[in-house]
Design an enzyme around this catalytic site. Structure first.
Site, short mmCIF file in Angstrom:
data_model
loop_
_atom_site.label_atom_id
_atom_site.label_comp_id
_atom_site.label_asym_id
_atom_site.label_seq_id
_atom_site.Cartn_x
_atom_site.Cartn_y
_atom_site.Cartn_z
N TYR A 162 10.96 2.76 -20.58
CA TYR A 162 12.36 3.15 -20.72
C TYR A 162 12.73 4.28 -19.77
O TYR A 162 13.87 4.36 -19.29
CB TYR A 162 12.67 3.54 -22.17
N SER B 293 -23.38 -5.79 13.56
CA SER B 293 -23.65 -4.40 13.24
C SER B 293 -23.90 -4.22 11.75
O SER B 293 -23.48 -5.04 10.94
CB SER B 293 -22.48 -3.52 13.68
N CYS C 299 3.18 11.48 12.86
CA CYS C 299 4.38 11.00 12.17
C CYS C 299 4.20 9.53 11.83
O CYS C 299 4.94 8.66 12.31
CB CYS C 299 5.62 11.20 13.05
#
Length: 728
Positions: A467, A316, A555
Site C-alpha cells: 500500500y 582460460s 558518468c
C-alpha cells in the site's frame, strides 16, 4: 481520521511479531517507547555491519584476514600484519618475516610530497613487485621439473609467456631475464607483439621459444621468418589452413627454412565462461581433416621436416585437472599420429588455461576459482602426455605451456582511495508531520493511506509495503499532471521510505565513491563480470562497521563495483574518517593480467601512476626502482586526436578577449591555472584546493608561463635506480 502514528502506537502492544520480515529483532514495550512516530514499537534497523564471528571477541587482524579470505586467494604472496595493514610476501612461501613489504608504507612513499621525501605521485596507483613475478616463474618451472623427474619423463618443460596478458615493457623484459636460465620464451599474437618479443628475446636464451600465434598476413609471416634468420627459435603456428601457402611462398623467397606448428581444434571442451575458444566450433585452429591436408602439402613440398609443433588451447581458467588431462590426452594422441605420418614432431604446446583462485574457494565449479595448485597441474600434464606417448611408442616431446594469467596476476596491486560515502537518510516524521501530510493528500489518495494504516495496525507488513508503494505511485501521477506540488511529493517519499525503514527492509548498503575508473583499470569487471579480491589495505585491526558498493568517477551507470568474491553484493568497509585527515585506501589484487591491456579512456580517465618496488634486505624494507606518473589530461586528449597545445592557445586568446579584470583573477592567473590542468592527471586531487589556488605567492594563484606548458609525463627514475627506501 487518526494518524497512522497514533493508530500503530495504540495497537502495537497487542500485535504479534511479524513473520518472515527481514531485519525484525523484537518489540519495545509501549511504555518505554518515547518516539511518537510511525511503527514506534519496531526495533530500529541499522546500516552497520557486524561480522558474526566478532560478536564475542575483540577485533584483530586475523579476523580481517578471515573476513576478506586473504589466506585463501592471497597465499603465499599476501597477508595481514599485526598493525592491520596488508603486506606483500615477495618471495612467496620462502619470504622471511623481515622481508614482508607493508603496502601502506609503499603508498605513503609514492604519494607523499617530495618535500618530505615522497615521490608526489597521484592515485590511482599500480604497484609492481618483480620479486613476486620471479617467484611465480620459478614455481611454475619447479613444478614441471618435479613432475618430469618423478614420472621419469625423458624430455623437459619449456614455457612461454603470452605477451597479450600484459605487454608492459619492464614486465616482459623481466620474464625474459628471470626465465633465461630455463629457456623461458614468449608468445605473440599480433605484429607489434611479435616485434617486441623479437627485441626482448635477443637478450634471452638461444633455445627460448618464440611462438607466433594469431591471424597472419604476409608481413607477419615475413617478420616471423626474419626472426628465424636472426637465430631466434621461432615457430609459426597455423591458425588457418590458408596461412600455409604464404609460409611456404615467403620462406622460399627469403631463403629461410621455417619451423611450423598447427593449432588443433580438440573435441574436449571447457564449458565455463573462458572455454568459448575450445571445441570443434572454436574460433581458432584446424580440424583433423585440415591437419591431414597440411601434412600432405608439406610432404609434397619437401618440407614435412619443418612440421615440429602441435598447439591447442582448451580455454582460460581450466577448473579441474580431470578436464585438463582429458584435453592433453586427446592432443597427445594427435601428436603421436603426426609422428606416424612422418612429421618431425618435437614440441607439444598445451596453450594457456592454468587458472588462479580469485576467491579462495578452491572450487572446480566456478569461473573465478580452480581446484588445483601448480604441482597438481604440472603432474596432470606430464602424466597425460607420457601415458599416450608410451602407449604409441613415441619419444616424449618437449612440453610447452602459454601460462599468462597464472604468471603475472599476482605481481601487481591496484591502489585507489575512497573519497566519500553516501547513504540515503530516511527523514523522521512526528505525529504532527504525519497529520499535516494527511491533510495535504489529494482526496483519492486517502484510501491508499487508510489501507496502509490498517495494515500496520494488523501487523500485515507485506500489505503495508504494497500500500505504501501504491500511495507513492498515485502521488507521482498527481505530481506529473500538476495537481501535487514538490513538497507534497517529497513528504510522500519520506513517509514511504520511513515505512520501509521501520519494518526493516530498507537498504543498509552505502555507496563509497572511489577515485578510479572501472573502465580503465578493471575493464574485465565491466565487460565480463570478472570479480577480483578488493579490500582495505589498512585499518584491518578495526572492526568494519559498514557494507558498501564502490562507485567510480565516470558518468556511467556501469561505473560501479557491486559484485565481490564469495558471491557478495557488497563489501565490508570502515567508516570514513574524513575530518581526521586519514585517507582510506583500497586495493584490488590479482589484476596483473589483461586489465592494463584492455583498459580504455572512458570519460578520458587515463591509466594509473606506476611504481616498481623490490624487496630490500638490511635496515630497509623495500626500494622503489621506478616511478612513472599517470597520463596527464594532455596525454589522454592526444590519444583521441586532440592537440592540447592548440587547445591551450585557443583558450588563452579567449581569456585575452574577455578577461579584463587585473585583480586576483586576472587573465595571466587564469591562463596559468588552465595550463596546469592540462598537465595534471584526470583523476581527483583529493585534499588539495583548486589548481588556481594551490601555490603560494602570486596572490595565492598558480601561474604557468607558455614555456612551462608541455604535455606528457616522463618517468621519475630510471630502471633499477633506487629512488629511496622505507624502513619495514
Amino acid at each position: 481520521m487518526p494518524s497512522l502514528a497514533f493508530s500503530v502506537a495504540a495497537a502495537m502492544a497487542a500485535l504479534a511479531p511479524p513473520s518472515g520480515v527481514s531485519g525484525y529483532t523484537g518489540w519495545d514495550s509501549p511504555e518505554n517507547n518515547n518516539n511518537d512516530i510511525l511503527f514506534s514499537g519496531v526495533a530500529q534497523p541499522t546500516d552497520s555491519f557486524v561480522p558474526e564471528d566478532s560478536l564475542l571477541t575483540n577485533w584483530t587482524p586475523p579476523h580481517s584476514s578471515a573476513l576478506y579470505k586473504v589466506d585463501g586467494w592471497g597465499a603465499p604472496y599476501f597477508a595481514v600484519n599485526s598493525s592491520g595493514n596488508v603486506t606483500v610476501r615477495p618471495h612467496g612461501s620462502s619470504t622471511m618475516d623481515h622481508q614482508e613489504i607493508d603496502l601502506l608504507k609503499v603508498v605513503k612513499k609514492a604519494t607523499d610530497s617530495k618535500s618530505v621525501g615522497g615521490l608526489d605521485l597521484k592515485l590511482p596507483l599500480i604497484i609492481r613487485f618483480p620479486d613476486v613475478l620471479k617467484n611465480r616463474l620459478e614455481c611454475l618451472q619447479t613444478a614441471f621439473n618435479y613432475a618430469v623427474k618423478s614420472l621419469s619423463y625423458t624430455s623437459h618443460y619449456q614455457g612461454v609467456y603470452p605477451v597479450k596478458c600484459n605487454q608492459d615493457r619492464f614486465l616482459v623484459e623481466d620474464i625474459v631475464k628471470f626465465g633465461s636460465s630455463f629457456r623461458f620464451g614468449l608468445e605473440a599474437g599480433s605484429k607489434p607483439e611479435l616485434l617486441l618479443a623479437m627485441s626482448c628475446l635477443c637478450k634471452g636464451a638461444s633455445e627460448s621459444l618464440l611462438i607466433c600465434n594469431g591471424f597472419k598476413d604476409a608481413e607477419y609471416i615475413s617478420l616471423a621468418l626474419i626472426a628465424r634468420k636472426l637465430s631466434l627459435n621461432t615457430v609459426i603456428v597455423l591458425e588457418q589452413e590458408e596461412e600455409l601457402d604464404s609460409v611456404i611462398d615467403i620462406s622460399l623467397k627469403l631463403g629461410v627454412r621455417p619451423v611450423v606448428g598447427v593449432r588443433a581444434k580438440l573435441r574436449t571442451k571447457h564449458s565455463g565462461h573462458f572455454g568459448s575458444t575450445s571445441g570443434e566450433k572454436g574460433k581458432f585452429g584446424l580440424t583433423t581433416t585440415q591437419i591431414v591436408r597440411v601434412v600432405k602439402k608439406l610432404y609434397q613440398c619437401g618440407m614435412l621436416d619443418c612440421f615440429q609443433l602441435l598447439h591447442f588451447h582448451i580455454g582460460s581458467q581450466i577448473p579441474s585437472t580431470a578436464l585438463l588431462a582429458d584435453g592433453v590426452g586427446e592432443a597427445a594422441q594427435i601428436y603421436c599420429e603426426l609422428v606416424r605420418l612422418g612429421a618431425n614432431m618435437k614440441v607439444i604446446d598445451i596453450g594457456g588455461g592454468l587458472g588462479i583462485d580469485y576467491d579462495g574457494s578452491k572450487s572446480a565449479n566456478s569461473d573465478v576459482s580452480v581446484a588445483y595448485g601448480l604441482e597438481e597441474y604440472a603432474m596432470a600434464v606430464v602424466q597425460a602426455v607420457k601415458f599416450v606417448c608410451d602407449r604409441n611408442s613415441v619419444k616424449h616431446p618437449v612440453i610447452c605451456s602459454e601460462s599468462g594469467r597464472a604468471l603475472v596476476s599476482h605481481h601487481s596491486v591496484l591502489i585507489f582511495e575512497a573519497v566519500s560515502s553516501s547513504k540515503y537518510r530516511v527523514p523522521t516524521m512526528s505525529s504532527f508531520d504525519i497529520q499535516h501530510f494527511i491533510e495535504q493528500l489529494p482526496e483519492d489518495a486517502h484510501s491508499d493511506y487508510n489501507n496502509l494504516s490498517e495494515s500496520a495496525i494488523r501487523g500485515d507488513y507485506e500489505a503495508c509495503l504494497a500500500y505504501a508503494d501504491q500511495l507513492k505511485q498515485r502521488c507521482v501521477e498527481k505530481f506529473k499532471d500538476g495537481s501535487l506540488d514538490i513538497e507534497q511529493l517529497a513528504a510522500t517519499d519520506g513517509l514511504c521510505d520511513l515505512v520501509a525503514k521501520e519494518i526493516g527492509v530498507s537498504n543498509p548498503v552505502s555507496t563509497y565513491h572511489v577515485n578510479l575508473s572501472v573502465f580503465t583499470s578493471i575493464p574485465d569487471f565491466w565487460g565480463i563480470e570478472q570479480v577480483f579480491p578488493i579490500l582495505p589495505i589498512h585499518r584491518l585491526d578495526e572492526r568494519p562497521t559498514k557494507r558498501g558498493i564502490l562507485s567510480d568517477l565516470t558518468c556511467d551507470s556501469d561505473g560501479k563495483i557491486d559484485k565481490f568474491i564469495g558471491g557478495e553484493s557488497s563489501l565490508p568497509l570502515h567508516e570514513l574518517e574524513g575530518e581526521s585527515g586519514m585517507k582510506y585506501y583500497l586495493g584490488m589484487f590479482l589484476g596483473g593480467a589483461y586489465q592494463e591491456a584492455l583498459g580504455g579512456v572512458h570519460n578520458l580517465f587515463g591509466g594509473p601512476s606506476v611504481v616498481r618496488v623490490s624487496q630490500s634486505d638490511g635496515p630497509f624494507g623495500f626500494a622503489v626502482t621506478r616511478a612513472v606518473p599517470g597520463p596527464s589530461c594532455s596525454d589522454v586528449l592526444r590519444s583521441m586526436q586532440h592537440e592540447p597545445e592548440i587547445m591551450f592557445q585557443t583558450l588563452k586568446h579567449r581569456i585575452e578577449e574577455f578577461v579584463h579584470d587585473e585583480g586576483d583573477m586576472g587573465g595571466a592567473m587564469i591562463a596559468g591555472g588552465i595550463a596546469q590542468s592540462f598537465n595534471n592527471m584526470p583523476y581527483l586531487t583529493v585534499g588539495s584546493s583548486c589548481c588556481l589556488t594551490a601555490a603560494n605567492g602570486n596572490n595565492g594563484y598558480y601561474y604557468c608561463s607558455d614555456e612551462d606548458f608541455a604535455g606528457g609525463s616522463d618517468a621519475v627514475a630510471g630502471e633499477d635506480e633506487p629512488w629511496s627506501y622505507v624502513c619495514a
